[in-house]
Design an enzyme around this catalytic site. Structure first.
Site, PDB file in Angstrom:
ATOM      1  N   THR A  13       0.841  -1.190   0.000  1.00  0.00           N
ATOM      2  CA  THR A  13       0.000   0.000   0.000  1.00  0.00           C
ATOM      3  C   THR A  13       0.876   1.239   0.000  1.00  0.00           C
ATOM      4  O   THR A  13       1.997   1.213   0.519  1.00  0.00           O
ATOM      5  CB  THR A  13      -0.949   0.027   1.219  1.00  0.00           C
ATOM      6  OG1 THR A  13      -1.815   1.175   1.123  1.00  0.00           O
ATOM      7  CG2 THR A  13      -0.179   0.116   2.529  1.00  0.00           C
ATOM      8  N   HIS A  14       0.350   2.326  -0.581  1.00  0.00           N
ATOM      9  CA  HIS A  14       0.995   3.634  -0.507  1.00  0.00           C
ATOM     10  C   HIS A  14       0.194   4.552   0.432  1.00  0.00           C
ATOM     11  O   HIS A  14       0.461   5.740   0.511  1.00  0.00           O
ATOM     12  CB  HIS A  14       1.096   4.266  -1.905  1.00  0.00           C
ATOM     13  CG  HIS A  14       2.149   3.628  -2.771  1.00  0.00           C
ATOM     14  ND1 HIS A  14       2.054   2.327  -3.211  1.00  0.00           N
ATOM     15  CD2 HIS A  14       3.320   4.109  -3.262  1.00  0.00           C
ATOM     16  CE1 HIS A  14       3.123   2.041  -3.955  1.00  0.00           C
ATOM     17  NE2 HIS A  14       3.903   3.094  -3.992  1.00  0.00           N
TER      18      HIS A  14
ATOM     19  N   GLY B  22      -2.165   5.820   6.234  1.00  0.00           N
ATOM     20  CA  GLY B  22      -3.126   5.440   7.275  1.00  0.00           C
ATOM     21  C   GLY B  22      -3.294   3.931   7.360  1.00  0.00           C
ATOM     22  O   GLY B  22      -3.314   3.351   8.448  1.00  0.00           O
TER      23      GLY B  22
ATOM     24  N   ASP C 138      -7.499  -4.549   0.015  1.00  0.00           N
ATOM     25  CA  ASP C 138      -8.376  -3.724  -0.815  1.00  0.00           C
ATOM     26  C   ASP C 138      -9.659  -3.568  -0.032  1.00  0.00           C
ATOM     27  O   ASP C 138     -10.242  -4.556   0.431  1.00  0.00           O
ATOM     28  CB  ASP C 138      -8.642  -4.342  -2.187  1.00  0.00           C
ATOM     29  CG  ASP C 138      -9.125  -3.277  -3.177  1.00  0.00           C
ATOM     30  OD1 ASP C 138      -8.428  -2.262  -3.330  1.00  0.00           O
ATOM     31  OD2 ASP C 138     -10.206  -3.443  -3.768  1.00  0.00           O
TER      32      ASP C 138
ATOM     33  N   GLY D 277      -9.916   8.165   5.431  1.00  0.00           N
ATOM     34  CA  GLY D 277     -10.929   7.791   4.438  1.00  0.00           C
ATOM     35  C   GLY D 277     -12.312   8.294   4.802  1.00  0.00           C
ATOM     36  O   GLY D 277     -12.505   9.451   5.195  1.00  0.00           O
TER      37      GLY D 277
ATOM     38  N   HIS E   3     -13.677  -3.411   9.897  1.00  0.00           N
ATOM     39  CA  HIS E   3     -13.591  -4.401   8.823  1.00  0.00           C
ATOM     40  C   HIS E   3     -12.159  -4.889   8.659  1.00  0.00           C
ATOM     41  O   HIS E   3     -11.911  -6.076   8.482  1.00  0.00           O
ATOM     42  CB  HIS E   3     -14.105  -3.797   7.519  1.00  0.00           C
ATOM     43  CG  HIS E   3     -13.481  -2.476   7.151  1.00  0.00           C
ATOM     44  ND1 HIS E   3     -13.465  -1.394   8.012  1.00  0.00           N
ATOM     45  CD2 HIS E   3     -12.840  -2.048   6.034  1.00  0.00           C
ATOM     46  CE1 HIS E   3     -12.857  -0.381   7.439  1.00  0.00           C
ATOM     47  NE2 HIS E   3     -12.459  -0.747   6.247  1.00  0.00           N
ATOM     48  N   ARG E   4     -11.199  -3.954   8.751  1.00  0.00           N
ATOM     49  CA  ARG E   4      -9.791  -4.334   8.604  1.00  0.00           C
ATOM     50  C   ARG E   4      -9.344  -5.155   9.817  1.00  0.00           C
ATOM     51  O   ARG E   4      -8.621  -6.138   9.672  1.00  0.00           O
ATOM     52  CB  ARG E   4      -8.925  -3.091   8.423  1.00  0.00           C
ATOM     53  CG  ARG E   4      -7.475  -3.410   8.044  1.00  0.00           C
ATOM     54  CD  ARG E   4      -6.731  -2.188   7.524  1.00  0.00           C
ATOM     55  NE  ARG E   4      -7.334  -1.717   6.271  1.00  0.00           N
ATOM     56  CZ  ARG E   4      -8.044  -0.601   6.147  1.00  0.00           C
ATOM     57  NH1 ARG E   4      -8.236   0.201   7.179  1.00  0.00           N
ATOM     58  NH2 ARG E   4      -8.568  -0.261   4.985  1.00  0.00           N
TER      59      ARG E   4
END
Length: 203
Positions: A14-15, A18, A75, A162, A189-190
């Site tokens: 990921t870039h 957060g 994702d 986000g 969720h993560r």
């Protein structure tokens, strides 16, 4: 049977700063050093799939091939029921500008589109996260997490990242952006996807 992760260094494809910080925090108890794709100068591959799992696989395999190390990709996005599941896999796209991502703009668009169609409240939504752990030999494991809730307006809170300021999970009176990191990670969720990943690959 799920393949176990045996290293002490994990590439996170990921870039997004957060997401990287959240992942590092969630994996810290397991003694794993997390390294982001941006730190290694890895390009962001085009996400051409129509599902969270498909796009996560693209990113994880690209990073694993480039580094020769296992790579974890996330994702994720928000699905708003009244908008037919949008923005979904296009969650980040709604925030894209020539100068980077602007999630305030994305949240305003979400609210505007709900108002435009006269969607009755509560505006049901869910955050989705798919994690893919890929190895350089092409093997991968997939883990999914979801959390249900609703869209609120106006935006509330300045924690998280986000769309967190407009998402209030079921059973709580705060948005994700009003919660501290520990509370959010316990139910996000993560967090749920990472717990499945940890149980499968470290347990």
């Amino acid at each position: 049977m799920t393949r176990r992760f045996t290293g002490d260094r994990l590439i996170v494809a990921t870039h997004n700063r957060g997401k990287l910080e959240e992942m590092a925090h969630l994996l810290e108890p397991h003694g794993v050093k997390v390294v982001g794709a941006a730190e290694l100068g890895l390009p962001e591959p085009d996400e051409t799939e129509t599902t969270f799992a498909g796009n996560a696989r693209i990113k994880a395999h690209a990073a694993a091939r480039a580094t020769g190390l296992p790579a974890l990709s996330d994702d994720s996005g928000i699905e708003v029921a009244a908008l037919g599941g949008a923005p979904g896999v296009h969650t980040a796209d709604w925030a894209e500008t020539p100068d980077g991502r602007d999630f305030v703009m994305a949240m305003e668009r979400t609210h505007r589109e709900l108002e435009a169609i006269g969607a009755p409240q509560p505006w049901r939504a869910r955050f989705c996260c798919t994690l893919v752990l890929a190895w350089p030999d092409g093997h991968d494991e997939i883990f999914e997490g979801h959390v249900d809730g609703r869209i609120v307006w106006p935006m509330r809170g300045n924690q998280g990242h986000g769309y967190d300021p407009i998402f209030q999970p079921d059973g709580y009176d705060q948005t994700f952006a009003e919660m501290d990191r520990w509370e959010k990670n316990s139910l996000s969720h993560r967090g749920r996807a990472v717990r499945k990943f940890v149980e499968g690959c470290f347990g």
